[in-house]
Design a protein around this motif. Structure first.
Motif, PDB file in Angstrom:
ATOM      1  N   THR A  37      94.351  36.314  81.253  1.00 15.79           N
ATOM      2  CA  THR A  37      94.907  35.994  80.062  1.00 15.79           C
ATOM      3  C   THR A  37      94.669  35.258  79.446  1.00 15.79           C
ATOM      4  OG1 THR A  37      97.269  35.568  79.773  1.00 15.79           O
ATOM      5  CG2 THR A  37      96.003  37.911  79.993  1.00 15.79           C
ATOM      6  N   ILE A  38      94.603  33.616  80.150  1.00 10.64           N
ATOM      7  CA  ILE A  38      94.574  32.048  80.209  1.00 10.64           C
ATOM      8  C   ILE A  38      93.251  31.751  80.273  1.00 10.64           C
ATOM      9  CG2 ILE A  38      97.020  31.966  79.617  1.00 10.64           C
ATOM     10  CD1 ILE A  38      97.187  30.744  82.818  1.00 10.64           C
ATOM     11  N   SER A  39      91.967  32.795  80.953  1.00  7.77           N
ATOM     12  CA  SER A  39      91.314  32.406  81.575  1.00  7.77           C
ATOM     13  C   SER A  39      90.047  31.077  80.515  1.00  7.77           C
ATOM     14  CB  SER A  39      89.846  33.275  82.126  1.00  7.77           C
ATOM     15  OG  SER A  39      89.342  33.659  80.422  1.00  7.77           O
ATOM     16  N   ARG A  40      89.955  31.074  79.200  1.00  4.07           N
ATOM     17  CA  ARG A  40      89.569  30.030  78.537  1.00  4.07           C
ATOM     18  C   ARG A  40      90.616  29.008  78.343  1.00  4.07           C
ATOM     19  NH1 ARG A  40      88.986  34.003  73.016  1.00  4.07           N
ATOM     20  NH2 ARG A  40      90.718  34.928  73.610  1.00  4.07           N
ATOM     21  N   HIS A  89      84.000  48.429  85.470  1.00  4.76           N
ATOM     22  CA  HIS A  89      82.998  47.282  84.652  1.00  4.76           C
ATOM     23  C   HIS A  89      83.975  45.758  84.286  1.00  4.76           C
ATOM     24  CE1 HIS A  89      79.717  45.679  82.109  1.00  4.76           C
ATOM     25  NE2 HIS A  89      80.124  45.546  81.160  1.00  4.76           N
ATOM     26  N   TYR A  90      85.396  45.620  83.144  1.00  8.12           N
ATOM     27  CA  TYR A  90      85.536  44.510  83.256  1.00  8.12           C
ATOM     28  C   TYR A  90      85.990  43.259  84.293  1.00  8.12           C
ATOM     29  CZ  TYR A  90      89.229  41.348  81.466  1.00  8.12           C
ATOM     30  OH  TYR A  90      89.923  39.714  81.190  1.00  8.12           O
ATOM     31  N   CYS A  91      86.858  44.527  85.273  1.00 10.61           N
ATOM     32  CA  CYS A  91      87.178  43.128  86.865  1.00 10.61           C
ATOM     33  C   CYS A  91      85.957  43.263  87.284  1.00 10.61           C
ATOM     34  CB  CYS A  91      87.963  44.760  87.712  1.00 10.61           C
ATOM     35  SG  CYS A  91      89.321  45.077  87.251  1.00 10.61           S
ATOM     36  N   ALA A  92      84.531  44.100  87.605  1.00 13.54           N
ATOM     37  CA  ALA A  92      83.241  43.587  87.755  1.00 13.54           C
ATOM     38  C   ALA A  92      82.281  42.730  87.180  1.00 13.54           C
ATOM     39  CB  ALA A  92      81.750  44.306  88.397  1.00 13.54           C
ATOM     40  N   LYS A  93      83.421  41.804  86.172  1.00  7.81           N
ATOM     41  CA  LYS A  93      82.442  41.074  85.673  1.00  7.81           C
ATOM     42  C   LYS A  93      83.871  39.767  85.361  1.00  7.81           C
ATOM     43  CE  LYS A  93      82.327  42.300  80.786  1.00  7.81           C
ATOM     44  NZ  LYS A  93      81.868  41.926  79.685  1.00  7.81           N
ATOM     45  N   VAL A  94      85.058  39.546  85.343  1.00  6.47           N
ATOM     46  CA  VAL A  94      85.656  38.441  85.860  1.00  6.47           C
ATOM     47  C   VAL A  94      86.285  38.034  87.259  1.00  6.47           C
ATOM     48  CG1 VAL A  94      86.998  39.055  84.189  1.00  6.47           C
ATOM     49  CG2 VAL A  94      87.700  39.795  86.280  1.00  6.47           C
ATOM     50  N   ASN A  95      86.268  37.342  87.637  1.00  9.93           N
ATOM     51  CA  ASN A  95      86.605  36.607  88.559  1.00  9.93           C
ATOM     52  C   ASN A  95      87.248  37.540  89.971  1.00  9.93           C
ATOM     53  OD1 ASN A  95      87.963  35.112  90.866  1.00  9.93           O
ATOM     54  ND2 ASN A  95      88.351  33.097  90.187  1.00  9.93           N
ATOM     55  N   PRO A  96      86.879  38.193  90.770  1.00 10.53           N
ATOM     56  CA  PRO A  96      87.843  39.107  91.543  1.00 10.53           C
ATOM     57  C   PRO A  96      88.767  39.008  92.102  1.00 10.53           C
ATOM     58  CG  PRO A  96      85.961  37.661  92.820  1.00 10.53           C
ATOM     59  CD  PRO A  96      85.451  37.254  91.693  1.00 10.53           C
ATOM     60  N   ALA A  97      89.166  37.360  92.191  1.00  9.55           N
ATOM     61  CA  ALA A  97      89.932  37.026  92.408  1.00  9.55           C
ATOM     62  C   ALA A  97      91.339  36.823  91.280  1.00  9.55           C
ATOM     63  CB  ALA A  97      90.639  35.446  92.565  1.00  9.55           C
ATOM     64  N   HIS A  98      90.803  37.807  89.807  1.00  9.64           N
ATOM     65  CA  HIS A  98      92.040  37.975  89.110  1.00  9.64           C
ATOM     66  C   HIS A  98      92.288  39.555  88.832  1.00  9.64           C
ATOM     67  CE1 HIS A  98      91.087  33.103  87.672  1.00  9.64           C
ATOM     68  NE2 HIS A  98      91.517  32.774  88.907  1.00  9.64           N
ATOM     69  N   SER A 156      89.556  25.584  79.360  1.00 10.36           N
ATOM     70  CA  SER A 156      88.973  24.037  77.736  1.00 10.36           C
ATOM     71  C   SER A 156      89.946  23.303  78.611  1.00 10.36           C
ATOM     72  CB  SER A 156      89.278  24.756  76.975  1.00 10.36           C
ATOM     73  OG  SER A 156      90.141  25.188  76.541  1.00 10.36           O
ATOM     74  N   GLY A 157      90.768  23.340  79.892  1.00 18.73           N
ATOM     75  CA  GLY A 157      91.687  22.041  80.104  1.00 18.73           C
ATOM     76  C   GLY A 157      92.516  21.878  79.606  1.00 18.73           C
ATOM     77  N   LEU A 158      93.199  22.699  78.260  1.00 18.22           N
ATOM     78  CA  LEU A 158      94.881  23.464  77.654  1.00 18.22           C
ATOM     79  C   LEU A 158      95.669  23.643  78.307  1.00 18.22           C
ATOM     80  CD1 LEU A 158      93.804  24.768  74.730  1.00 18.22           C
ATOM     81  CD2 LEU A 158      93.734  22.954  74.888  1.00 18.22           C
ATOM     82  N   LEU A 159      95.218  24.323  79.587  1.00 16.51           N
ATOM     83  CA  LEU A 159      96.579  24.500  80.696  1.00 16.51           C
ATOM     84  C   LEU A 159      95.643  24.305  82.169  1.00 16.51           C
ATOM     85  CD1 LEU A 159      97.875  27.601  79.247  1.00 16.51           C
ATOM     86  CD2 LEU A 159      99.081  25.843  79.514  1.00 16.51           C
ATOM     87  N   ASN A 160      96.690  23.638  82.400  1.00 12.42           N
ATOM     88  CA  ASN A 160      96.461  23.899  84.248  1.00 12.42           C
ATOM     89  C   ASN A 160      97.312  24.804  85.231  1.00 12.42           C
ATOM     90  OD1 ASN A 160      95.094  21.386  83.589  1.00 12.42           O
ATOM     91  ND2 ASN A 160      96.135  19.965  85.011  1.00 12.42           N
ATOM     92  N   PRO A 161      96.338  25.758  86.326  1.00 12.66           N
ATOM     93  CA  PRO A 161      96.319  26.426  87.533  1.00 12.66           C
ATOM     94  C   PRO A 161      97.489  25.631  88.212  1.00 12.66           C
ATOM     95  CG  PRO A 161      94.363  25.458  87.981  1.00 12.66           C
ATOM     96  CD  PRO A 161      94.664  25.428  86.587  1.00 12.66           C
ATOM     97  N   ILE A 162      98.676  25.770  88.294  1.00 13.62           N
ATOM     98  CA  ILE A 162      99.579  25.381  89.195  1.00 13.62           C
ATOM     99  C   ILE A 162      99.868  25.895  90.787  1.00 13.62           C
ATOM    100  CG2 ILE A 162     102.432  24.656  89.912  1.00 13.62           C
ATOM    101  CD1 ILE A 162     102.786  25.552  87.047  1.00 13.62           C
ATOM    102  N   LYS A 163      99.758  24.753  91.577  1.00 10.23           N
ATOM    103  CA  LYS A 163      99.040  24.805  93.392  1.00 10.23           C
ATOM    104  C   LYS A 163     100.450  25.312  93.317  1.00 10.23           C
ATOM    105  CE  LYS A 163      94.905  21.736  93.881  1.00 10.23           C
ATOM    106  NZ  LYS A 163      94.632  20.601  94.847  1.00 10.23           N
TER     107      LYS A 163
END
Length: 306
Positions: free
Chosen positions: A243-246, A293-302, A250-257
């Motif tokens: 839900t936050i891939s864009r 179909h949707y899951c096959a298109k996105v990052n499989p870890a997501h 784009s750098g609007l959000l950073n993933p947190i390690k």
């Protein structure tokens, strides 16, 4: 015997309540009682034991229910076969979904359904898990996608897909090179879902397991609002990655390690199994194919199919 009478008995057996059955079938309680009485006269036996708030099917009632469900299913199958070429659909189709589904693969499902059933009217409701389950039990929906199953009689459930959750925050708050412990996250303002929601029930143990309490927690019932609050730097939060891939790209959000991974979130589909059975099955098949179909298109870890 009328199809309407058989359908009334099946819906009554599922709801176990005359008032809810009358509401679902858009009629009155006396009409429901009259239809039940007609069936009991037809078979010369009592099908329902009721009184003092009690409702239960007799052994004959259970037997009749099984046969009525089979008959109605066969009728729906016949309607589907006859109307297959024209995209026959009884409609309207009432779908409910949480916003993490409505913002990802739900548009693909709606497009697929309109392709299969060109004249299908779809009524879409976006809400939280609790009201969606309540509405499903009341007969307000034909199919819902949320975070818990409907375990009552007359419903079927399956896992539509699984979403991985990601801790994220504004670049103003997050050091992308740092690995945050649970205690470090707890020191930051946290944006979460409402306290009675399944996502919040996942957040609380995340901290409690480490004997750490989040001291600055803000709750919100809208995923879109949570994402905007994260972007504006009001706090950090765990949300479905897809839900936050864009915002991440784009750098609007950073993933947190993080030192401790947040658990994934299964999306559960629930549907009515006693009315419009063949049509609903076809819708469910479309939903399964769309999610896959949707899951096959996105990052499989997501996102993935369990």
């Amino acid at each position: 015997m009328r199809i309407l009478d058989m359908k009334t008995f099946v819906v009554l057996a599922r709801n176990r309540h005359f008032g809810r059955t009358a509401e679902e079938l858009n009629t009155t309680q006396p009409a429901i009682s009259s239809r039940l009485a007609a069936i009991e006269r037809e078979f010369a036996c009592r099908l329902v034991e009721r009184g003092e708030g009690r409702f239960a099917l007799t052994l004959d009632g259970e037997h009749v229910l099984r046969h009525f469900e089979t008959i109605l299913e066969n009728i729906e199958t016949l309607r589907g076969e006859i109307g297959e070429g024209a995209g026959h659909a009884p409609g309207p189709l009432r779908i409910g979904a949480i916003d993490s589904v409505s913002s990802t693969w739900m548009p693909l499902l709606i497009d697929s359904l309109h392709h299969t059933f060109p004249n299908l009217k779809i009524e879409m409701t976006v809400d939280g898990t609790k009201p969606l389950l309540t509405g499903m039990r009341k007969g307000d929906f034909d199919l819902v996608f949320c975070l818990h199953p409907v375990l009552d009689d007359g419903f079927r459930n399956y896992t539509a897909c699984v979403f991985q959750m990601t801790w994220a925050g504004s670049p103003k708050l997050i050091d992308p090179d740092r690995t945050y412990s649970v205690a470090a996250l707890a020191d930051m303002p946290i944006i979460s879902f409402p306290k009675d929601s399944p996502p919040y029930q996942m957040v609380a143990p995340y901290f409690h397991d480490e004997q750490v309490l989040a001291s600055k927690l803000t709750s919100c019932n809208s995923l879109y609002a949570i994402i905007n609050l994260l972007i504006d730097g009001f706090g950090v939060g765990a949300v479905p990655s897809v839900t936050i891939s864009r915002e991440l790209s784009s750098g609007l959000l950073n993933p947190i390690k993080v030192a401790k991974r947040f658990p994934p979130m299964p999306i559960i589909a629930s549907y009515q199994a006693s009315t419009q059975q063949d049509f609903i099955r076809r819708v469910v098949r479309r939903a399964r194919a769309t999610a896959e179909h949707y899951c096959a298109k996105v990052n499989p870890a997501h996102a993935w199919i369990d």
